[in-house]
Design an enzyme around this catalytic site. Structure first.
Site, short mmCIF file in Angstrom:
data_model
loop_
_atom_site.label_atom_id
_atom_site.label_comp_id
_atom_site.label_asym_id
_atom_site.label_seq_id
_atom_site.Cartn_x
_atom_site.Cartn_y
_atom_site.Cartn_z
N GLU A 1 -10.77 -0.43 -1.36
CA GLU A 1 -10.72 0.79 -0.57
C GLU A 1 -11.54 1.93 -1.18
O GLU A 1 -11.52 2.15 -2.40
CB GLU A 1 -9.27 1.27 -0.43
CG GLU A 1 -8.47 0.50 0.57
CD GLU A 1 -7.22 1.24 0.97
OE1 GLU A 1 -7.26 2.48 1.11
OE2 GLU A 1 -6.18 0.57 1.14
N ARG A 2 -12.21 2.65 -0.31
CA ARG A 2 -12.87 3.90 -0.70
C ARG A 2 -11.80 4.83 -1.27
O ARG A 2 -10.76 5.03 -0.64
CB ARG A 2 -13.49 4.52 0.54
CG ARG A 2 -14.09 5.88 0.36
CD ARG A 2 -14.65 6.45 1.64
NE ARG A 2 -13.63 6.76 2.65
CZ ARG A 2 -13.89 7.49 3.74
NH1 ARG A 2 -15.12 7.93 3.98
NH2 ARG A 2 -12.94 7.74 4.62
N THR B 1 -6.13 0.32 8.46
CA THR B 1 -7.36 0.58 9.24
C THR B 1 -8.35 -0.56 9.01
O THR B 1 -9.04 -1.00 9.92
CB THR B 1 -8.00 1.91 8.82
OG1 THR B 1 -8.13 1.95 7.39
CG2 THR B 1 -7.18 3.10 9.30
N ASN C 1 -15.01 1.64 2.86
CA ASN C 1 -13.95 0.67 2.58
C ASN C 1 -14.54 -0.70 2.87
O ASN C 1 -15.21 -0.87 3.91
CB ASN C 1 -12.75 0.92 3.51
CG ASN C 1 -12.13 2.27 3.34
OD1 ASN C 1 -11.44 2.53 2.36
ND2 ASN C 1 -12.39 3.17 4.27
N ASN D 1 -12.07 6.08 9.89
CA ASN D 1 -12.63 5.98 8.54
C ASN D 1 -13.56 4.76 8.52
O ASN D 1 -13.44 3.85 9.32
CB ASN D 1 -11.52 5.90 7.49
CG ASN D 1 -10.60 4.71 7.69
OD1 ASN D 1 -10.62 4.05 8.73
ND2 ASN D 1 -9.81 4.40 6.68
N ASN E 1 -6.58 10.38 -0.95
CA ASN E 1 -6.64 9.11 -1.69
C ASN E 1 -6.27 9.36 -3.14
O ASN E 1 -6.25 10.51 -3.61
CB ASN E 1 -8.07 8.54 -1.64
CG ASN E 1 -8.43 7.87 -0.34
OD1 ASN E 1 -7.66 7.11 0.22
ND2 ASN E 1 -9.63 8.16 0.15
N CYS F 1 -4.59 -2.76 3.70
CA CYS F 1 -5.31 -1.62 4.30
C CYS F 1 -5.18 -1.76 5.81
O CYS F 1 -5.74 -2.72 6.39
CB CYS F 1 -6.77 -1.64 3.86
SG CYS F 1 -7.77 -0.32 4.58
N ASN G 1 -1.65 1.93 7.12
CA ASN G 1 -0.34 1.68 6.51
C ASN G 1 0.40 3.00 6.32
O ASN G 1 1.63 3.08 6.49
CB ASN G 1 -0.52 0.99 5.14
CG ASN G 1 -1.00 -0.44 5.29
OD1 ASN G 1 -0.54 -1.17 6.16
ND2 ASN G 1 -1.94 -0.83 4.47
N CYS H 1 -5.20 6.67 7.84
CA CYS H 1 -4.62 5.62 6.99
C CYS H 1 -3.62 4.84 7.84
O CYS H 1 -2.62 5.41 8.30
CB CYS H 1 -3.93 6.25 5.78
SG CYS H 1 -3.15 5.03 4.71
N ASN I 1 0.92 -1.17 0.00
CA ASN I 1 0.00 0.00 0.00
C ASN I 1 0.94 1.19 0.00
O ASN I 1 1.67 1.41 0.97
CB ASN I 1 -0.84 -0.09 1.27
CG ASN I 1 -2.03 0.86 1.33
OD1 ASN I 1 -2.51 1.13 2.42
ND2 ASN I 1 -2.51 1.36 0.22
N1 LIG Z 1 -8.98 4.59 1.43
C1 LIG Z 1 -9.13 4.85 2.87
C2 LIG Z 1 -7.90 5.61 3.41
C3 LIG Z 1 -6.66 4.75 3.36
C4 LIG Z 1 -6.80 3.59 4.29
C5 LIG Z 1 -5.83 2.45 4.08
N2 LIG Z 1 -4.89 2.59 3.00
C6 LIG Z 1 -5.12 2.12 5.38
O1 LIG Z 1 -3.98 1.63 5.33
O2 LIG Z 1 -5.75 2.30 6.44
C7 LIG Z 1 -10.38 5.70 3.11
O3 LIG Z 1 -10.80 6.42 2.20
O4 LIG Z 1 -10.89 5.62 4.25
#
Ligand SMILES: N[C@H](CCC[C@H](N)C(=O)O)C(=O)O
Length: 358
Positions: free
Chosen positions: A292-293, A303, A274, A235, A137, A301, A148, A146, A84
């Protein structure tokens, strides 16, 4: 020796983007802090990171990377956490991102830009924290957090500040206070805070079915009755272990690019969502794929993995301490009963340093 990426000239063609979380909160702080920042003679130089690099002429390139950090040249460091991947920007001198959301879309483009799942800004601390973090994003939307990315953020700060060995930081994020700690083996352990289960705070319009939360509830997506649990780590996440017809998912069989957007844009998720699809191997070992959103299918991901363990415990599939295999590699998650915080441990590595003309 890092590969030195020579400037691209990115056109800022207008690109539709959707702000997920209003950044007015940050904007308000920007207004009140801008004065104090402008009255301080802060000078942050990124040349320390880039001084070891030599500018290289690329045949036909119209621009030569200025080693003086000219105003239209953006220095960055590309990091990845289990694949990621993010463009990290030293933004410690301002709470205004150095790159707009539309420019972030261009930078994240894997054919015409640098290529990444998002752009992350290391900014000054807020309310007494060491730093604050904002992220766009790859579609230009701005999420709250986020996982990661914050591991990459911690390693980036250590690089900028020339910090060796164990070190933890307090980071102000859209999900509140997050504390990453760099460990002696280079992995980063992050206190991701407490999960939020209250349906309206996810947010979701799926009717709460257990103590105000959505746990093992039914959601029709594309004609299938999926069994879902909703968890926010700042998120929003929708986690499924299967459908009414098939309770045990084989995640490798999923057509993620087909089903993912149907969850992401479902009317039951007003801020989009997500989505994590999970296969259970044992009470301490799972496998997950994620749509992912604002970024689509990613290799990991953070989170989302935290949300998966919370959902798995609530649905009775797992213990609180689990290993979750993602396409990019494993994450260790521990949802501690004593403080209700979720702890995530995993890697974060530099891919390359570079500069780009905006
Ligand atoms: N696309 C996610 C943000 C990045 C989360 C993900 N890359 C992580 O490692 O938590 C969102 O819009 O909530």
């Amino acid at each position: 020796m890092a590969t030195f990426l020579i400037s691209h000239s990115l056109t800022s063609t207008p690109i539709r983007r959707r702000l997920i979380s209003s950044s007015s909160h940050f904007r308000a702080i920007t207004l009140c802090l801008r004065h104090s920042i402008s009255s301080r003679s802060t000078s942050f130089s990124t040349s320390r990171i880039f001084s070891s690099m030599t500018a290289v002429e690329v045949p036909g390139s119209t621009s030569k990377v200025s080693d003086r950090g000219g105003s239209d040249i953006l220095h960055f460091v590309k990091y990845q956490g289990l694949g990621n991947d993010f463009i990290l920007i030293d933004n410690r001198d301002s709470l205004e991102p150095k790159v707009t959301a539309d420019q972030a879309v261009n930078l994240c483009d894997r054919n015409f830009g640098i290529g990444a799942d998002g752009v992350i800004f290391a900014m000054p601390g807020i309310n007494g924290t060491d730093y604050s973090m904002r992220i766009f994003n790859s579609d230009g939307s701005e999420p709250e957090m986020c996982g990661n990315g914050i591991r990459c953020f911690a390693r980036f700060i250590a690089e900028l500040e020339n910090i060796q060995g164990n070190k933890s930081f307090t980071i102000y994020t859209g999900a509140g206070l997050i504390v990453p700690e760099i460990q002696s083996d280079g992995k980063v352990r992050v206190d991701m805070g407490q999960p939020v289960l209250n349906a309206p705070e996810i947010p979701t319009k799926v009717p709460a079915n257990k103590d105000g939360a959505v746990i093992a509830a039914e959601l029709i997506v594309d004609g299938t009755a999926w069994i879902i649990t909703c968890v926010s780590m700042g998120n929003p996440h929708c986690i499924t272990f299967g459908s009414k017809q098939c309770q045990t998912l084989k995640v490798d069989d999923l057509n993620l690019s087909e089903i993912g957007p149907k969850f992401e844009n479902h009317t039951m998720f007003p801020a989009r969502i997500n989505t994590e699809f999970v296969q259970v191997f044992s009470r301490t070992h799972m496998k997950m794929r994620v749509w992912e959103r604002g970024a689509g299918a990613t290799l990991a991901c953070g989170t989302g993995t935290c949300a998966v363990v919370v959902a798995a415990v609530l649905e009775g599939h797992s213990e609180r301490k689990c290993t979750v295999d993602l396409p990019g590699g494993p994450l260790e998650i521990d949802w501690k009963e004593e403080d209700n915080h979720v702890y995530m441990t995993g890697p974060a590595e530099v891919s390359f340093h570079g500069s780009v003309r905006l």
